[in-house]
Motif scaffolding. Structure first.
Motif, PDB file in Angstrom:
ATOM      1  N   GLU A 257     -51.454  52.331  -4.812  1.00 42.54           N
ATOM      2  CA  GLU A 257     -51.499  52.793  -3.422  1.00 42.54           C
ATOM      3  C   GLU A 257     -51.750  51.662  -2.419  1.00 42.54           C
ATOM      4  N   PHE A 258     -51.496  50.413  -2.792  1.00 41.05           N
ATOM      5  CA  PHE A 258     -51.817  49.309  -1.871  1.00 41.05           C
ATOM      6  C   PHE A 258     -51.088  49.456  -0.535  1.00 41.05           C
ATOM      7  N   TYR A 259     -49.800  49.627  -0.578  1.00 40.49           N
ATOM      8  CA  TYR A 259     -49.040  49.664   0.679  1.00 40.49           C
ATOM      9  C   TYR A 259     -49.342  50.929   1.478  1.00 40.49           C
ATOM     10  N   GLU A 260     -49.665  52.003   0.781  1.00 41.22           N
ATOM     11  CA  GLU A 260     -50.072  53.226   1.486  1.00 41.22           C
ATOM     12  C   GLU A 260     -51.428  53.029   2.169  1.00 41.22           C
ATOM     13  N   MET A 261     -52.332  52.309   1.500  1.00 39.01           N
ATOM     14  CA  MET A 261     -53.635  52.011   2.119  1.00 39.01           C
ATOM     15  C   MET A 261     -53.457  51.123   3.343  1.00 39.01           C
ATOM     16  N   ARG A 262     -52.573  50.147   3.241  1.00 42.03           N
ATOM     17  CA  ARG A 262     -52.328  49.276   4.396  1.00 42.03           C
ATOM     18  C   ARG A 262     -51.747  50.058   5.563  1.00 42.03           C
ATOM     19  N   LYS A 263     -50.799  50.937   5.283  1.00 43.94           N
ATOM     20  CA  LYS A 263     -50.193  51.761   6.334  1.00 43.94           C
ATOM     21  C   LYS A 263     -51.257  52.624   7.005  1.00 43.94           C
ATOM     22  N   THR A 264     -52.143  53.216   6.208  1.00 42.79           N
ATOM     23  CA  THR A 264     -53.214  54.056   6.743  1.00 42.79           C
ATOM     24  C   THR A 264     -54.124  53.248   7.647  1.00 42.79           C
ATOM     25  N   ALA A 265     -54.526  52.056   7.194  1.00 44.92           N
ATOM     26  CA  ALA A 265     -55.430  51.210   7.972  1.00 44.92           C
ATOM     27  C   ALA A 265     -54.811  50.796   9.297  1.00 44.92           C
ATOM     28  N   MET A 266     -53.568  50.377   9.277  1.00 44.34           N
ATOM     29  CA  MET A 266     -52.918  49.916  10.502  1.00 44.34           C
ATOM     30  C   MET A 266     -52.706  51.060  11.490  1.00 44.34           C
ATOM     31  N   GLU A 267     -52.442  52.252  10.974  1.00 47.00           N
ATOM     32  CA  GLU A 267     -52.221  53.397  11.854  1.00 47.00           C
ATOM     33  C   GLU A 267     -53.481  53.811  12.614  1.00 47.00           C
ATOM     34  N   VAL A 268     -54.657  53.499  12.065  1.00 42.26           N
ATOM     35  CA  VAL A 268     -55.891  53.905  12.738  1.00 42.26           C
ATOM     36  C   VAL A 268     -56.610  52.728  13.399  1.00 42.26           C
ATOM     37  N   GLY A 269     -55.879  51.617  13.612  1.00 41.16           N
ATOM     38  CA  GLY A 269     -56.416  50.578  14.479  1.00 41.16           C
ATOM     39  C   GLY A 269     -56.830  49.272  13.844  1.00 41.16           C
ATOM     40  N   ALA A 270     -56.485  49.032  12.578  1.00 41.16           N
ATOM     41  CA  ALA A 270     -56.844  47.758  11.947  1.00 41.16           C
ATOM     42  C   ALA A 270     -56.094  46.605  12.602  1.00 41.16           C
ATOM     43  N   LEU A 271     -56.761  45.470  12.721  1.00 43.79           N
ATOM     44  CA  LEU A 271     -56.087  44.261  13.190  1.00 43.79           C
ATOM     45  C   LEU A 271     -55.173  43.708  12.107  1.00 43.79           C
ATOM     46  N   GLY A 272     -55.638  43.759  10.879  1.00 44.22           N
ATOM     47  CA  GLY A 272     -54.887  43.276   9.732  1.00 44.22           C
ATOM     48  C   GLY A 272     -55.506  43.818   8.466  1.00 44.22           C
ATOM     49  N   PHE A 273     -54.773  43.724   7.379  1.00 48.99           N
ATOM     50  CA  PHE A 273     -55.193  44.367   6.128  1.00 48.99           C
ATOM     51  C   PHE A 273     -54.735  43.510   4.964  1.00 48.99           C
ATOM     52  N   GLN A 290     -66.897  51.323  15.156  1.00 48.35           N
ATOM     53  CA  GLN A 290     -66.384  52.682  15.075  1.00 48.35           C
ATOM     54  C   GLN A 290     -65.008  52.708  14.411  1.00 48.35           C
ATOM     55  N   THR A 291     -64.133  51.799  14.824  1.00 48.89           N
ATOM     56  CA  THR A 291     -62.810  51.719  14.202  1.00 48.89           C
ATOM     57  C   THR A 291     -62.919  51.329  12.737  1.00 48.89           C
ATOM     58  N   ALA A 292     -63.807  50.379  12.445  1.00 44.35           N
ATOM     59  CA  ALA A 292     -63.994  49.942  11.061  1.00 44.35           C
ATOM     60  C   ALA A 292     -64.434  51.105  10.173  1.00 44.35           C
ATOM     61  N   ALA A 293     -65.367  51.914  10.675  1.00 36.43           N
ATOM     62  CA  ALA A 293     -65.835  53.064   9.903  1.00 36.43           C
ATOM     63  C   ALA A 293     -64.715  54.080   9.693  1.00 36.43           C
ATOM     64  N   HIS A 294     -63.889  54.273  10.717  1.00 34.04           N
ATOM     65  CA  HIS A 294     -62.773  55.218  10.628  1.00 34.04           C
ATOM     66  C   HIS A 294     -61.761  54.750   9.592  1.00 34.04           C
ATOM     67  N   ILE A 295     -61.496  53.443   9.565  1.00 34.97           N
ATOM     68  CA  ILE A 295     -60.546  52.887   8.596  1.00 34.97           C
ATOM     69  C   ILE A 295     -61.045  53.117   7.169  1.00 34.97           C
ATOM     70  N   THR A 296     -62.305  52.797   6.940  1.00 40.17           N
ATOM     71  CA  THR A 296     -62.878  52.990   5.606  1.00 40.17           C
ATOM     72  C   THR A 296     -62.789  54.445   5.188  1.00 40.17           C
ATOM     73  N   GLU A 297     -63.148  55.338   6.093  1.00 36.29           N
ATOM     74  CA  GLU A 297     -63.129  56.776   5.787  1.00 36.29           C
ATOM     75  C   GLU A 297     -61.727  57.246   5.427  1.00 36.29           C
TER      76      GLU A 297
END
Length: 325
Positions: A257-273, A290-297
């Protein structure tokens, strides 16, 4: 090795002590584009070492918790005790007796510098016990010996940030030169460890021995861009520079699920993954907690939907390294 930025006094040994309790932080190595030369320290998780004086000379590893029985108690084979032995020999203090407890609070083989944190905790502890005869920079070569014992390669991208704190650049290995990099005020890390097995040695063996010049040029540009972004506090540049055309495409195959995790992170505001160390842990940068916590969740939720358990963390950049508890 000694860092020009160190503030610790040199040539002055303090009072020796009978017991210390030390925490050393987990790390994220490579930072996507900086294979073996970039790393950062996290606030959590990390490992703890309790070290006590003993009347009997020598180093004894009495107890390990949190490792599911996977780590050796033989003091010559465990990175914590072996590095303490090396340091005592270096200082001509082999008459000193110490007893060690290691308490692991991060998974082994997680890609979060598990062995590095344990080694750093042990070295920091013995140095504190002896009245700080060495600086943190002096301890770094011993920590690298621990990495060599743990995974067969004495790299510094985990032990340097765990020991020195912050974000570090390994400018060269021969001679060893480590440069502390600035940490933008609002830089946060989301870290997720999927419960899958990616052995460090296996992940390293997959890396290509030769690369094309055009790929090397892209990689150089990204490393320079990332470091420039850190100096300027330019979060956009940091994010645009977090691309790896050499290592990640190979190692990502090992991480479900690496690329799916990256897609999820970028969609919710990650600078990079990207991958943390050799994986399977992954991490993302963001410019607020707040964004960091949302990405992890969101990543943890995604993995759960695929029936993959995981540990999630949210952390600012630990700028101090190990500390006493």
């Amino acid at each position: 090795m000694e860092l020009a930025t160190e503030k610790e006094p040199t040539g002055k040994v303090g009072k020796e002590r009978d017991q210390v309790h030390v925490f050393a932080p987990a790390t994220v190595a490579n930072l996507v584009c900086g294979f073996d030369i970039l790393g950062l320290a996290l606030d959590e998780p990390g490992d703890e070492v309790i070290m006590k004086r003993s009347d009997e000379p020598g180093v004894r590893l009495l107890k390990i918790t949190g490792d599911d029985g996977r780590l050796p108690l033989d003091p010559s084979k465990n990175t914590v005790s072996a590095c303490v032995q090396m340091l005592l020999k270096h200082l001509n203090r082999e008459e000193v007796g110490v007893e060690i407890e290691l308490h692991k609070h991060m998974p082994i083989g997680s890609g979060l510098g598990s062995s590095a944190a344990s080694t750093v905790a042990g070295l920091f502890a013995i140095n504190q016990l002896l009245g700080q005869p060495l600086t943190k920079g002096d301890l770094l070569p011993f920590a690298m010996k621990g990495e060599e014992l743990a995974c067969g390669h004495g790299h510094a991208d985990n032990v340097a940030p765990s020991l020195l704190g912050g974000i570090t650049l390994i400018k060269s290995y021969d001679p060893l030169e480590v440069i502390p990099l600035p940490v933008p005020d609002s830089l946060y890390c989301s870290v997720v460890f999927p419960h899958v097995d990616v052995p460090t040695r296996a992940a390293r063996q997959m890396i290509r021995a030769k690369i094309e010049l055009k790929d090397a040029v892209v990689q150089w540009g990204n490393i320079a861009g990332l470091i420039s972004g850190l100096f300027m506090g330019d979060y956009g540049l940091i994010g645009r520079s977090m691309e790896d055309v050499l290592i990640e495409p190979v190692r990502a195959i090992l991480i479900p699920e690496f690329y799916e995790m990256r897609k999820t992170a970028m969609e919710v505001g990650a600078l990079g993954f990207g991958i943390s160390g050799s994986g399977p842990s992954v991490f993302a940068f963001s410019n607020n907690r707040q964004t960091a916590a949302h990405i992890t969740e969101k990543i943890v939720q995604h993995l759960r939907s695929k029936e993959i358990d995981s540990n999630g963390y949210v952390s600012s950049i630990n700028q101090h390294g190990p500390r006493e508890l």
